[in-house]
Design a protein around this motif. Sequence first.
Motif, PDB file in Angstrom:
ATOM      1  N   PRO A 176       0.824  -1.215   0.000  1.00  0.00           N
ATOM      2  CA  PRO A 176       0.000   0.000   0.000  1.00  0.00           C
ATOM      3  C   PRO A 176       0.852   1.257   0.000  1.00  0.00           C
ATOM      4  O   PRO A 176       1.832   1.364   0.742  1.00  0.00           O
ATOM      5  CB  PRO A 176      -0.809  -0.133   1.294  1.00  0.00           C
ATOM      6  N   GLY A 177       0.473   2.201  -0.837  1.00  0.00           N
ATOM      7  CA  GLY A 177       1.241   3.434  -0.952  1.00  0.00           C
ATOM      8  C   GLY A 177       2.207   3.441  -2.114  1.00  0.00           C
ATOM      9  O   GLY A 177       2.619   4.513  -2.571  1.00  0.00           O
ATOM     10  N   ASP A 211      -8.481   0.333  -0.108  1.00  0.00           N
ATOM     11  CA  ASP A 211      -7.600   1.478  -0.349  1.00  0.00           C
ATOM     12  C   ASP A 211      -8.386   2.590  -1.056  1.00  0.00           C
ATOM     13  O   ASP A 211      -8.706   2.494  -2.244  1.00  0.00           O
ATOM     14  CB  ASP A 211      -6.410   1.048  -1.211  1.00  0.00           C
ATOM     15  N   ASP A 212      -8.700   3.646  -0.321  1.00  0.00           N
ATOM     16  CA  ASP A 212      -9.519   4.743  -0.860  1.00  0.00           C
ATOM     17  C   ASP A 212      -8.836   5.511  -1.987  1.00  0.00           C
ATOM     18  O   ASP A 212      -9.505   6.248  -2.719  1.00  0.00           O
ATOM     19  CB  ASP A 212      -9.894   5.724   0.254  1.00  0.00           C
ATOM     20  N   SER A 213      -7.537   5.390  -2.103  1.00  0.00           N
ATOM     21  CA  SER A 213      -6.828   6.148  -3.128  1.00  0.00           C
ATOM     22  C   SER A 213      -6.920   5.506  -4.508  1.00  0.00           C
ATOM     23  O   SER A 213      -6.525   6.118  -5.504  1.00  0.00           O
ATOM     24  CB  SER A 213      -5.342   6.281  -2.748  1.00  0.00           C
ATOM     25  N   LEU A 214      -7.456   4.275  -4.581  1.00  0.00           N
ATOM     26  CA  LEU A 214      -7.537   3.558  -5.855  1.00  0.00           C
ATOM     27  C   LEU A 214      -8.879   3.806  -6.533  1.00  0.00           C
ATOM     28  O   LEU A 214      -9.871   4.120  -5.872  1.00  0.00           O
ATOM     29  CB  LEU A 214      -7.349   2.055  -5.606  1.00  0.00           C
ATOM     30  N   GLU A 216     -12.522   3.276  -8.038  1.00  0.00           N
ATOM     31  CA  GLU A 216     -13.601   2.458  -7.478  1.00  0.00           C
ATOM     32  C   GLU A 216     -13.813   1.177  -8.277  1.00  0.00           C
ATOM     33  O   GLU A 216     -14.124   0.130  -7.705  1.00  0.00           O
ATOM     34  CB  GLU A 216     -14.890   3.278  -7.435  1.00  0.00           C
ATOM     35  N   ARG A 219     -11.301  -1.277  -7.098  1.00  0.00           N
ATOM     36  CA  ARG A 219     -11.606  -1.718  -5.736  1.00  0.00           C
ATOM     37  C   ARG A 219     -12.797  -2.673  -5.720  1.00  0.00           C
ATOM     38  O   ARG A 219     -12.818  -3.652  -4.961  1.00  0.00           O
ATOM     39  CB  ARG A 219     -11.896  -0.501  -4.864  1.00  0.00           C
TER      40      ARG A 219
END
Length: 255
Positions: A176-177, A211-214, A216, A219
């Motif tokens: 992640p990140g 992971d909210d940064s990806l 939708e 996800r």
Amino acid sequence: MALNLPSKQNPERRRAAEEDVLVREVDDAVRQDQYAQFAQRYGKLLIGVFVLGLAAFGGYLFWDGRQEAAMERQSETLVAALDQVQAGNLDGAVERLAPLEGEAGGAAIQAALIEAGAAMEQGRAEDAAAIYARIAANDDAPQLLRDLATVRQVAATFDTIAPAEAIERLEPLAVPGKPFFASAGELVAMAYLEQGKEREAGTLLATIAKDDSLPEGLRSRARQMAGALGVDAIEDVDAVLEEMRTPAGGDRQAQ
């Protein structure tokens, strides 16, 4: 009315003035002699340094101009190749990239990525993987592009390499990140599944889903795959249900 003017100058003051004039004349003569000696000793050297400085500055301006012109040509070549890709002419795109072959720098690396992508679209996975491998091993390439090439190389050869090799190469990126966390993570999860490690695969997919940064869509796919493997990837049930209802509700309103 008569003015009382001194009939003659004070001898001591006159003598001091004469001495002061003489000292100044001597100082001027000494300085002129020093300047002449300095010019005679260092004049040619200073002129040479000045000329070399001008030549170096002129050379830099010439080099900078050529660099800028080269960058413009490279950019035009890349844009022309991308236009061919968008038009569906992959062979034409590769031909347009020929002038960048063998060159160094970012433009050549981007050209190689385009060429590899064209090879993948044409079903030439081995050729694409070879190009990606060269980029990934290029120490002069930016790390971001090297990581991208690594992910794509593994994707191109996924069906022909051992799952353990795919995991070993991509695990450092499936974090992640990291810029390619989702892409690398999905491939690692698939490799886990081939090894029979469903729990590890589901856990990794659930991490991607949360992971909210990806995007939708990505996800959602990870969430479904994790759920199929028995791993709960939903943190906010109400939010997920709302996302599922919104398109349907929009369709009903349109009707």
